[in-house]
Design an enzyme around this catalytic site. Structure first.
Site, PDB file in Angstrom:
ATOM      1  N   GLU A 122      53.518  37.176   0.221  1.00  0.00           N
ATOM      2  CA  GLU A 122      54.567  36.317   0.800  1.00  0.00           C
ATOM      3  C   GLU A 122      54.934  36.791   2.202  1.00  0.00           C
ATOM      4  O   GLU A 122      55.164  35.985   3.104  1.00  0.00           O
ATOM      5  CB  GLU A 122      55.820  36.330  -0.091  1.00  0.00           C
ATOM      6  CG  GLU A 122      55.681  35.507  -1.357  1.00  0.00           C
ATOM      7  CD  GLU A 122      55.179  34.094  -1.105  1.00  0.00           C
ATOM      8  OE1 GLU A 122      55.638  33.452  -0.131  1.00  0.00           O
ATOM      9  OE2 GLU A 122      54.292  33.630  -1.854  1.00  0.00           O
ATOM     10  N   SER A 208      36.295  48.152   7.141  1.00  0.00           N
ATOM     11  CA  SER A 208      35.926  46.752   6.890  1.00  0.00           C
ATOM     12  C   SER A 208      34.434  46.505   6.647  1.00  0.00           C
ATOM     13  O   SER A 208      34.095  45.634   5.833  1.00  0.00           O
ATOM     14  CB  SER A 208      36.385  45.859   8.048  1.00  0.00           C
ATOM     15  OG  SER A 208      37.779  45.888   8.148  1.00  0.00           O
ATOM     16  N   SER A 338      41.462  36.397   0.729  1.00  0.00           N
ATOM     17  CA  SER A 338      42.437  37.110   1.563  1.00  0.00           C
ATOM     18  C   SER A 338      43.420  36.068   2.061  1.00  0.00           C
ATOM     19  O   SER A 338      43.288  34.879   1.744  1.00  0.00           O
ATOM     20  CB  SER A 338      41.742  37.782   2.755  1.00  0.00           C
ATOM     21  OG  SER A 338      41.330  36.795   3.689  1.00  0.00           O
TER      22      SER A 338
HETATM   23  C1  LIG Z   1      28.811  44.059   6.718  1.00  0.00           C
HETATM   24  C2  LIG Z   1      29.821  42.972   6.473  1.00  0.00           C
HETATM   25  N1  LIG Z   1      29.422  41.692   6.344  1.00  0.00           N
HETATM   26  C3  LIG Z   1      30.317  40.704   6.141  1.00  0.00           C
HETATM   27  C4  LIG Z   1      31.654  41.008   6.062  1.00  0.00           C
HETATM   28  C5  LIG Z   1      32.658  39.876   5.822  1.00  0.00           C
HETATM   29  N2  LIG Z   1      33.169  39.969   4.443  1.00  0.00           N
HETATM   30  C6  LIG Z   1      34.332  40.575   4.169  1.00  0.00           C
HETATM   31  S1  LIG Z   1      34.675  40.548   2.565  1.00  0.00           S
HETATM   32  C7  LIG Z   1      33.282  39.692   2.162  1.00  0.00           C
HETATM   33  C8  LIG Z   1      32.959  39.322   0.745  1.00  0.00           C
HETATM   34  C9  LIG Z   1      32.784  40.506  -0.150  1.00  0.00           C
HETATM   35  O1  LIG Z   1      32.682  40.101  -1.491  1.00  0.00           O
HETATM   36  P1  LIG Z   1      32.595  41.116  -2.685  1.00  0.00           P
HETATM   37  O2  LIG Z   1      31.834  42.326  -2.265  1.00  0.00           O
HETATM   38  O3  LIG Z   1      32.109  40.399  -3.870  1.00  0.00           O
HETATM   39  O4  LIG Z   1      34.091  41.623  -2.895  1.00  0.00           O
HETATM   40  P2  LIG Z   1      35.406  40.799  -3.282  1.00  0.00           P
HETATM   41  O5  LIG Z   1      36.015  40.333  -1.972  1.00  0.00           O
HETATM   42  O6  LIG Z   1      35.017  39.696  -4.195  1.00  0.00           O
HETATM   43  O7  LIG Z   1      36.320  41.777  -3.938  1.00  0.00           O
HETATM   44  C10 LIG Z   1      32.555  39.426   3.329  1.00  0.00           C
HETATM   45  C11 LIG Z   1      31.296  38.684   3.351  1.00  0.00           C
HETATM   46  C12 LIG Z   1      32.041  42.357   6.222  1.00  0.00           C
HETATM   47  N3  LIG Z   1      33.301  42.744   6.148  1.00  0.00           N
HETATM   48  N4  LIG Z   1      31.113  43.320   6.410  1.00  0.00           N
END
Ligand SMILES: Cc1ncc(C[n+]2csc(CCOP(=O)(O)OP(=O)(O)O)c2C)c(N)n1
Length: 446
Positions: A122, A208, A338
């Site tokens: 929130e 990240s 997110s």
């Molecule tokens: C190397 C890289 N590629 C792409 C991203 C963008 N990104 C952030 S979170 C995400 C999805 C990750 O999904 P998952 O590992 O299944 O975790 P969840 O969010 O479902 O917990 C992506 C593609 C990133 N942060 N780092």
């Protein structure tokens, strides 16, 4: 003789060497003949069914018919569970028989995490913090695994494992400080919200770029093994992150270097908008483990006891045997990816509701506690009020706190400030002094 000597000089060889050379040639010719001979003899009396492959790359039998190995995706690796959806223990021999206090602590940590998520979510919607990621639906994976570890065990996370840190006693004030990037933040306000870290809690700071923690965790586990310190490393990641090259590197290094590590995959069905059928075509992540020579298990991530049992046994064996384990916890990401995501664009409300209302880790544990007479409506009401108050108080303190001194953007780039960084810092200070009315310095420490 003079001619021979000249030839020897010409070739750069001594007489002995020439003789050796000739002898070697003769012996090779003889060997080749013998080989042909024995080959011919073998062909007469050879039983190919007795032949064993001698290739150094694999230990296996020959087969004499063409057959591709089918991926076993229809009847997948089974999902280990201890409780059903009503919180009933299915097989009493698997009941971890945790004490009432331990179970209440599980429940309180899971619900406190949920309350903190609601308030910070929130807060982001109102623009008070820049970003947030909730843990809705995955509380059981965090608390069940954290409880099965030793507090000295080193944790590498992705970003959706705040409950692990909470279980270890990271204070609400520091969660808030990180999200608000205020002067109390351990990370000095430099990273986006939810990128927690705490040396005191053996929780490596989150970054990240997905999956980069996986080979790092393997390296840390190798170091832990060399220290002989009876520790294990646990490394969390999502099923989406498991598609990264770094996941392959980390899995393979851990197996070949015999590292005491638990790879904990949260398979929550989505990687932002990407559903699992677009992420992989094998039997999830657990099926990859044996390919790396890793002991692997799939558990019901909404069953905190199943997660606890699997992690506890993996920890015990990883330390005793110096080998990696893979746990794939099946769960569901109930929240949006997110605060930058609207998941209704790619999945139905009914689907989300099913997990929220029918198969939630918190309600399942509550059923278990209620059946034992450990928890009732009154306790729930009191705890809800109390936990909300705890979170709100920390939230208000964090919001009132000043931000870190702006000069801190130049420190820790290297261990010491370089001359170039000193020049940049001084130049920024001159600039901000000259134009101070354009900067919100009243919000920052000096
Ligand atoms: C190397 C890289 N590629 C792409 C991203 C963008 N990104 C952030 S979170 C995400 C999805 C990750 O999904 P998952 O590992 O299944 O975790 P969840 O969010 O479902 O917990 C992506 C593609 C990133 N942060 N780092």
């Amino acid at each position: 003789m003079a001619v021979v000597r000249n030839i020897q000089k010409l070739w750069g060889l001594g007489v002995g060497a020439i003789r050796q050379h000739a002898a070697l040639r003769t012996s090779r010719v003889l060997q080749q003949r013998a080989f042909r001979l024995s080959g011919a003899q073998c062909q007469e009396s050879f039983d190919s069914s007795l032949e064993k492959p001698q290739f150094p790359g694999a230990s296996a039998e020959f087969i004499d018919h063409l057959e591709f190995i089918e991926p076993n995706v229809i009847a997948g690796i089974p999902v280990y569970r201890v409780m059903d959806r009503q919180g009933q223990i299915i097989n009493p021999s698997e009941d971890p028989q945790l004490s009432k206090d331990t179970v209440l602590n599980f429940y309180q940590k899971m619900t406190l995490l949920n309350t903190m998520d609601r308030i910070l979510y929130e807060s982001q919607r109102q623009g008070r913090i820049s970003f947030y990621m909730t843990n809705y639906g995955e509380e059981g994976t965090h608390i069940g695994s954290a409880a099965a570890l030793d507090s000295n065990d080193l944790v590498f996370g992705q970003y959706r494992e705040a409950g692990v840190l909470m279980y270890r006693g990271f204070p609400l004030d520091l969660f808030m400080a990180q999200c608000y990037a205020n002067a109390d933040d351990v990370g000095k306000g430099r990273q986006m919200p939810v990128h927690y870290g705490s040396k005191d809690h053996n929780f490596v700071t989150i970054s990240s770029p997905l999956a980069t923690q996986i080979p790092q965790a393997a390296g840390a586990a190798y170091a832990v093994k060399r220290e002989n310190s009876n520790r294990v490393v646990i490394c969390y990641f999502g099923e989406g992150a498991a598609s990264e090259g770094d996941a392959h590197a980390g899995f393979n290094f851990s197996a070949t270097l015999e590292c005491p590590i638990i790879f904990f995959c949260r398979n929550n069905g989505y990687a932002i908008s990407t559903p699992t059928h677009e992420q992989y075509r094998g039997d999830g992540i657990a099926a990859r483990g044996p390919g790396y020579g890793m002991l692997s298990i799939r558990v019901d991530g909404n069953d905190v006891f199943a997660v606890y049992n699997a992690t506890k046994e993996a920890r015990r064996r990883a330390v005793a045997e110096n080998q990696p384990f893979l746990i794939e916890a099946m769960t569901y990401r109930i929240g949006h990816h997110s605060t930058s995501d609207d998941s209704s664009a790619y999945r139905s409300v009914d689907e989300v509701n099913y997990w929220d209302k029918q198969d939630h880790p918190i309600s399942r544990l509550r059923h278990y506690m209620t059946a034992r007479g450990w928890w009732g409506e009154d306790e729930e009401r009191t705890w809800r009020k109390q936990s909300r108050k705890l979170v709100m108080e920390a939230f208000e303190r964090a919001e009132r706190r000043l931000k870190p001194n702006p000069e801190l953007i130049f420190t820790d780039v290297y261990d010491e400030l370089t001359p170039a960084l000193v020049r940049q810092r001084d130049s920024m200070m001159r600039h901000t002094q000259q134009y101070k009315e354009h900067y919100p310095f009243d919000l920052y420490e000096n």
